[in-house]
Design an enzyme around this catalytic site. Structure first.
Site, PDB file in Angstrom:
ATOM      1  N   SER A 281     -13.665   1.621  -3.085  1.00  0.00           N
ATOM      2  CA  SER A 281     -13.174   2.393  -1.949  1.00  0.00           C
ATOM      3  C   SER A 281     -14.199   3.418  -1.498  1.00  0.00           C
ATOM      4  CB  SER A 281     -11.884   3.133  -2.327  1.00  0.00           C
ATOM      5  OG  SER A 281     -10.817   2.243  -2.425  1.00  0.00           O
TER       6      SER A 281
ATOM      7  N   HIS B 138      -8.449   8.474   1.109  1.00  0.00           N
ATOM      8  CA  HIS B 138      -7.621   8.309  -0.086  1.00  0.00           C
ATOM      9  C   HIS B 138      -8.420   8.477  -1.373  1.00  0.00           C
ATOM     10  CE1 HIS B 138      -8.967   3.990  -0.053  1.00  0.00           C
ATOM     11  NE2 HIS B 138      -8.910   4.187  -1.347  1.00  0.00           N
TER      12      HIS B 138
ATOM     13  N   ASP C 158      -8.334   6.780   7.567  1.00  0.00           N
ATOM     14  CA  ASP C 158      -8.650   6.775   6.143  1.00  0.00           C
ATOM     15  C   ASP C 158     -10.127   7.069   5.900  1.00  0.00           C
ATOM     16  OD1 ASP C 158      -8.094   6.637   3.432  1.00  0.00           O
ATOM     17  OD2 ASP C 158      -8.574   4.497   3.314  1.00  0.00           O
TER      18      ASP C 158
END
Length: 517
Positions: free
Chosen positions: A259, A131, A161
């Protein structure tokens, strides 16, 4: 307004301080080697002595050496996304107003975002979250020593992911890959990343739990039109959810911008890639989630070698048992994985697994949660075998399932997702209002919330069990299918629920659902 933020945060573990620089070793470093094997060659060639988990004079954990090794291998990732207006294309309405007032309407700049990444090889391979880089038209990497690189995507795996990107560099500091299977609840860990653009930030905490399934990753078939729940827009033939979630949960502080970063143990070994947080505000509230590195190793090696992940499939759908699920399926066990569908022609079908069976063990280890099966299968390839213990008609038997290359889809699938799938996605169950409830709440249609599980999306709303939902984002709700449709079309990730509380007072609850970078 409440927020449930599955924020992609970072914790990276690197190895740079004592590692010095690494050079490719002719005859030893080959493309057929795994990243883990390549690291062993590099480390041995530099006579590297790994960091050890130290304790300070006060008896507290001492992370100084581990942090010094990790920080140089954490990178800041800056992404750019296309914007039609940035290309000089303005809407007719904007052009009209611009002409009316005799001026050119300002053009919007391209959208930008940021995240983190972890260098895992001296020649520039970096692991991050899917992402973080998904749909980016430009990816820039800034290393800890302030060098700028352009990066290219080698491959991605939306099911976990994860993404593998590469920069053209040499002698880069690397992260030592650890063993996430050895991680213990209560163990001290470090998170390293770039929260709020604060580069090279290190935080500490403990492992709070393992094997968490929080329902935020969608299927790889949904890349083109993902919504915040990881599902495509309403489809005529919905696919079986292929997401693999077995998160390590930690209370180390991670925030938007982390992230793709790393979670490391006290010895400076990478044990996870930070990916999400659970939060009402979108910022740290004590709940962070990282992808186990042992799952990531297989994904990253496959992407480097093949450009995609070669994944083996069992060919079943299942649900982890608890008291409520056991009651729904009329079984007398509250532990195990209830098989609610077996795909024809799948490895599970060939092994004799049937609908209604309960998987009690995976490779001899008791199975309680979905992750207890998803992660072991996620590490395997087509043709690999996995041993399951299955309870069938009251008797346990051991079966060996050969994983297939393709995931067969269920036959005669209804147009909408099942109530069980909806429960997995948002953590709540519903039934249509009955005649008495229609009279009590003065409604002609709606659904009653019959269950809300802790940690699910509805656990972050003001909608308790017994509430009646009559609308979602101004769409009338009369059936479970209506909820499914409404959740697949959330403008800007905003979910507004209207209806009545159990006592009959008006209900209106709004939350933001998204994956923040």
């Amino acid at each position: 307004m409440k927020k449930f933020g599955l924020t992609l945060l970072t914790a990276f573990i690197g190895g740079a301080m004592a590692l010095g620089s690494y050079k490719l070793i002719e005859g030893k470093y080959t493309g057929s080697m795994s990243f883990e094997d390549k690291q062993k060659v590099y480390l041995a060639s530099n006579h590297y002595v790994p960091a050890t988990a130290n304790v300070s004079s006060s008896g507290a954990p001492d992370f100084v050496q581990a942090a010094a090794e990790v920080t140089p291998a954490v990178v800041f990732i800056r992404t750019t996304y296309s914007n039609q207006q940035a290309d000089g294309q303005q809407s007719e309405l904007q052009q009209m107003f611009g002409q009316m007032f005799g001026q050119r309407m300002p053009q919007q700049a391209p959208e930008m975002a940021s995240g983190s990444g972890v260098i895992i090889s001296p020649d520039g391979y970096i692991v991050t979250n899917n992402h973080v880089v998904d749909k980016a038209v430009k990816i820039e990497v800034v290393t800890n020593d302030h060098r700028d690189f352009k990066a290219k995507v080698i491959g991605t795996d939306p099911n976990t992911d994860l993404a593998l990107i590469k920069i053209e560099g040499r002698d880069l500091p690397i992260v030592r890959l650890g063993n996430s299977d050895n991680v213990k609840v209560g163990e001290w860990v470090l998170a390293v990343g770039n929260p709020f653009r604060l580069t090279s930030t290190v935080t500490a905490g403990i492992i709070s739990a393992k094997g968490r399934n929080i329902g935020i990753i969608g299927t790889e078939d949904n890349q083109d039109q993902q919504n915040p729940f990881g599902r495509t827009q309403y489809q005529q033939q919905p696919k079986v959810n292929q997401a693999i979630e077995s998160f390590i949960q930690t209370d180390a502080a991670i925030n938007p911008g982390n992230s793709g970063g790393a979670l490391v143990n006290a010895s400076g070994e990478l044990i996870g890639i930070n990916s999400a947080i659970a939060s009402h505000t979108g910022s740290y509230e004590g709940y962070g989630f990282a992808i186990p590195i042992n799952l990531a190793k297989k994904v990253l090696d496959d992407i480097e070698k093949f450009g995609k992940v070669k994944r083996g499939y069992l060919g079943i759908s299942f649900k982890a048992l608890d008291e409520d699920v056991a009651a729904d399926y009329h079984v007398d066990r509250t532990a195990g994985l209830y098989v609610d569908q077996v795909m024809p022609g799948s490895g599970a079908s060939e092994a004799g697994i049937q609908k209604g069976d309960i998987i009690t063990k995976v490779e001899g280890v008791k199975a309680y949660e979905s992750a207890d099966l998803q992660e072991p299968v996620g590490r395997l390839e087509p043709g690999d075998k996995i041993r399951l213990t299955v309870l069938h008609n009251g008797e346990e038997r051991n079966v060996t399932v050969s994983l297939h290359a393709n995931n067969p889809q269920p036959e005669n699938v209804a147009v909408s997702h099942s109530a069980e799938e909806l429960y997995n996605r948002i953590g709540a169950t519903f039934v249509p209002v009955n005649t008495a409830q229609k009279a009590k709440f003065h409604v002609t249609a709606g659904v009653v919330v019959t269950q809300v599980r802790g940690g699910g999306l509805f656990d972050y709303t003001d909608v308790p069990e017994g509430s009646v939902i009559t609308g979602i984002n101004r769409q009338p709700i009369a059936t479970v299918d209506d909820i499914d449709k409404a959740l697949n079309n959330l403008p800007h990730g905003v979910l507004t629920i209207s209806g009545f509380y159990p006592d009959g007072t008006r209900l209106r609850s709004t939350i933001q659902v998204g994956m923040d970078q």
